[in-house]
Design an enzyme around this catalytic site. Sequence first.
Site, PDB file in Angstrom:
ATOM      1  N   LYS A  95       3.141   2.799   0.863  1.00 55.69           N
ATOM      2  CA  LYS A  95       2.587   1.971  -0.206  1.00 55.69           C
ATOM      3  C   LYS A  95       3.222   2.377  -1.534  1.00 55.69           C
ATOM      4  O   LYS A  95       3.270   3.565  -1.863  1.00 55.69           O
ATOM      5  CB  LYS A  95       1.061   2.174  -0.246  1.00 55.69           C
ATOM      6  CG  LYS A  95       0.300   1.192  -1.115  1.00 55.69           C
ATOM      7  CD  LYS A  95      -1.217   1.380  -0.912  1.00 55.69           C
ATOM      8  CE  LYS A  95      -2.038   0.360  -1.662  1.00 55.69           C
ATOM      9  NZ  LYS A  95      -3.488   0.489  -1.363  1.00 55.69           N
TER      10      LYS A  95
ATOM     11  N   GLU B 113      -4.983  -1.802   6.582  1.00 55.18           N
ATOM     12  CA  GLU B 113      -4.578  -0.564   5.896  1.00 55.18           C
ATOM     13  C   GLU B 113      -5.415   0.637   6.385  1.00 55.18           C
ATOM     14  O   GLU B 113      -6.637   0.533   6.521  1.00 55.18           O
ATOM     15  CB  GLU B 113      -4.803  -0.780   4.396  1.00 55.18           C
ATOM     16  CG  GLU B 113      -4.456   0.390   3.508  1.00 55.18           C
ATOM     17  CD  GLU B 113      -4.673   0.075   2.022  1.00 55.18           C
ATOM     18  OE1 GLU B 113      -5.237  -1.006   1.706  1.00 55.18           O
ATOM     19  OE2 GLU B 113      -4.274   0.906   1.180  1.00 55.18           O
TER      20      GLU B 113
ATOM     21  N   CYS C  27      -1.495  -3.815   0.775  1.00 55.42           N
ATOM     22  CA  CYS C  27      -2.500  -4.216  -0.221  1.00 55.42           C
ATOM     23  C   CYS C  27      -1.924  -4.400  -1.634  1.00 55.42           C
ATOM     24  O   CYS C  27      -1.224  -5.367  -1.884  1.00 55.42           O
ATOM     25  CB  CYS C  27      -3.656  -3.217  -0.194  1.00 55.42           C
ATOM     26  SG  CYS C  27      -5.248  -3.945  -0.682  1.00 55.42           S
TER      27      CYS C  27
END
Lengths: 548, 548
Positions: free
Chosen positions: B112, B41, B148
């Site tokens: 995200k 990330e 994540c």
Amino acid sequence: MKIALAQINPTIGDFKHNTEKMMAYIERAKGLSCDLVVFSELVISGYPPRDLLEREDFVTANLETLRKLVDSVKGIGVICGFVDRNPRREGKPLHNSVVLFEEGKVLHQAHKRLLPAYDVFDETRYFEPGTEYTAFFYKGCTIGLSICEDICNDKDIFSRRLYSVDPLARMVENGADLIINIAASPFHAGKREFKRDMLGNISKKYKVTLVYVNQVGGNDGVLFDGISMAFDSRGIMTAQASDFEEEIIVFDTERESRDIRPISETDTDSILKALVIGTRDYVQKCGFSKVAVGLSGGVDSALTASIAVRAVGKENVTGVFMPSQYTSRESFEDTLKLAGNLGINLIQVPITGIFKKFLQELSPVFEGIATEVTGQNIQARIRGVILMAISNKLGCLLLSTGNKSELSVGYCTLYGDMSGGLAVISDVPKTMVYRLAHLVNKEKEIIPRRSIEKPPSAELKPGQFDQDDLPPYEILDPILKAYIEDNKGFREIVAMGFDRSTVKEVIRRVDRNEYKRRQAPPGLKVTTKSFGCGRRYPIAQRFLAVLQ
Amino acid sequence: MKIALAQINPTIGDFKHNTEKMMAYIERAKGLSCDLVVFSELVISGYPPRDLLEREDFVTANLETLRKLVDSVKGIGVICGFVDRNPRREGKPLHNSVVLFEEGKVLHQAHKRLLPAYDVFDETRYFEPGTEYTAFFYKGCTIGLSICEDICNDKDIFSRRLYSVDPLARMVENGADLIINIAASPFHAGKREFKRDMLGNISKKYKVTLVYVNQVGGNDGVLFDGISMAFDSRGIMTAQASDFEEEIIVFDTERESRDIRPISETDTDSILKALVIGTRDYVQKCGFSKVAVGLSGGVDSALTASIAVRAVGKENVTGVFMPSQYTSRESFEDTLKLAGNLGINLIQVPITGIFKKFLQELSPVFEGIATEVTGQNIQARIRGVILMAISNKLGCLLLSTGNKSELSVGYCTLYGDMSGGLAVISDVPKTMVYRLAHLVNKEKEIIPRRSIEKPPSAELKPGQFDQDDLPPYEILDPILKAYIEDNKGFREIVAMGFDRSTVKEVIRRVDRNEYKRRQAPPGLKVTTKSFGCGRRYPIAQRFLAVLQ
């Protein structure tokens, strides 16, 4: 409907104190024959409670306090902010809520919809946003209840809107003719004009009456100036409370009235008031009554001491003068004069002997460092040790005296002059320090004129002046503002007309000294961007390489 | 498809360094005949960039770096994280993004969706969440790209879900059979087991192949342990990278294979590794190569020095011994022994003469303070001044040596033993300090046995021992864990079986010493809750009154 706008100064987590204060203001509102009294955002707990919100016992205590308040108030409606639990099993566990209660009953409740997460704000850390925009009828008005940021997303005012929904517009669609906004809106110089214009424009645009109640006082470094306001449906301000003072003002939705209290006239006036209130609240909310300030004969420490005297009274301020072999006679004279003008106690502790002893003990390790940076830092740190010893022994909170310009470029010593419980002027650029010093001297000379007029010097080696190491403050301060407050990059700042190598050096110094600021005491925020919780920079980073 | 999982250690904002490293790993992946290489990330900028994200020039540099990377890589697909701009005029200005590119073309991009805002995370401060959950076909697989937190909202795993949507479930609905997750998931002891179980359960539940690539290294106090993993569609782990090391491992979606690298066996092992890597990265990413450590003869400073030697090499570590009249002969002997065992340079600077000089100069102000708290603090601060002078003069970063138990209850001196650029063991409870000391000594005695076995003492007055002022550490540490890590309140902790007055006193001390911790150096996070950016407490607060 006669509405009391009650701006009070809560202490974080002191539920008993906060509700006693609320009860006193509720009684005052009843004495003024009001139908409704409005308090600020999260007034029960004080704003911002920060990670105390992650504690179940804290949230429970806040809910129990509200319950008792609901049960005990008679004869008037009350609107106030509190922390509610989110009953759903999904999303953040809490809501930032507002409630209207009367005669033991909750009549309406709403959750804050727009949760700020910029600068000093962390509301998305704790709260799930509300998604309802209802308006409800109460005593002749159709009320839309909102909390602070909820009214800060108007498409005609904000070119970049942080949120996709405008709760205010939605409440007006649902019939609201009276918008009540409870707030804890942090102070910075210049913000009140923007806020007043925004509120006026909104009430005019939607043809609604608008009542805005803001918190007052300081909680750590974040300050709240109050200035609660009411606007009629033409956007005309009909009531305004004072800045930085607890107060109750009244606004009648049925009658033409005007109750505009005076507020500070200039930015400099309001910054001085902010620093005084911020210092007083920090000292007292931390449980202290007395403070100590190191005095050097310079303008920064003189201004800090003057603020301290206004904040806690001259009898509670101790000045400490710590001369070395590099201290000038003028500095001594000006310190004596300042202490005399302020009427404060002055302690003198020389550092020359201690400094010599340090040099002696360190000489096997390295020699001849007296006037090098290492030696200069030792002098500053000896002063830090003495100040902290006095703070320890006399039970007073030490105020540090560094300004924002110094702190930005690291022209200060960690554990030396940066020592203290509160950094009073750490968000005040040096050029503003001078304006504040003149303001302190407005009626009579408090800060000796020579302290203001002489070229600034740290007096850590012979013939040392700030301007040998730094650009002139009239150049440095606008570069710092562009870089720190406005997030401009190297090329943009050069394009503003500043010298390339000066800008490069200033940026490098700001970046390189992040580690010092990380260990600085909390400072009182008076600009759009202060160091501390509102500016979150990594220390171990290499972006400065992009200056080439 | 043959996939390389590349876990690397980026430096925040060092775009050149980070992409050079990426290019080297891309070449290695090509050398291993991989079809695709996956990075972590925000790997372009390093994670977390924090408020550097508010700078236009930073975001631009990151986009230009990605553009160059896309243009220059040939012969392999690349997945990596970067910062994108939000093209819409509403919402936060940025996205935390992942991209798949090949032969100069971007084939797919996703933002995200779940943005963590708890503990050390501040993602809602900068990023607008993604709202798409598409899956796309690439080299025989239907890929769902995630970042994540996106895979951390499974309803069967989390009883309290922080978000209302589960992006993973949505991508599987859209046909994904290969979930790729790029992460920067901060380390704490015990987390890796939870993560491995979660990933295995998810891949088994949805019958998908799962590839997880995590960042490695330390950025300020936040550490990343890597341990990138791949799971087949039965939930069986088929590949695992080492902990805390840059590494590339390969996983083939077409072939049964197994590539499990060894990782630290116990929590104590992984904490020691975390502290070594965290120290090395902080020192080097800040531009230092050398460190200094004050040595007292006690176990905390001995452990810190041992970690320092593993982190930067014995030739780069200077120990400083600063005896006073209260220092025991044993402390001197043990310090000599430690320095000898570690093979580090040892400097000795006595503080007795300097301390006497301070007492002499302060005697007009107050007398007889040598052994009082004020006098004890002066001794600790003299040591701070000496250590900082050595750090200044020799150009080394000072490591502070306080442990979490002390820092929690304020059994430490601000500007004294708390001085330093990095607080190496400030998140390590004293009981864990002992376990780490034994681990350091596993193969041969490095830390003198007497330093571990003697009753801990600050040696700031005659006959002083920690246990005179504090509960035994075996009692103190679980109370601190309950209060600080688990957010339990007074009554809950008492209900765990601890003495009421002990719990009350510990809580009071933790609360009262928030001001010290605010000025502490950054510390390396190894527990679920460390002091620093992940724990945001007000200083001026009165909630402690609720203990009654």
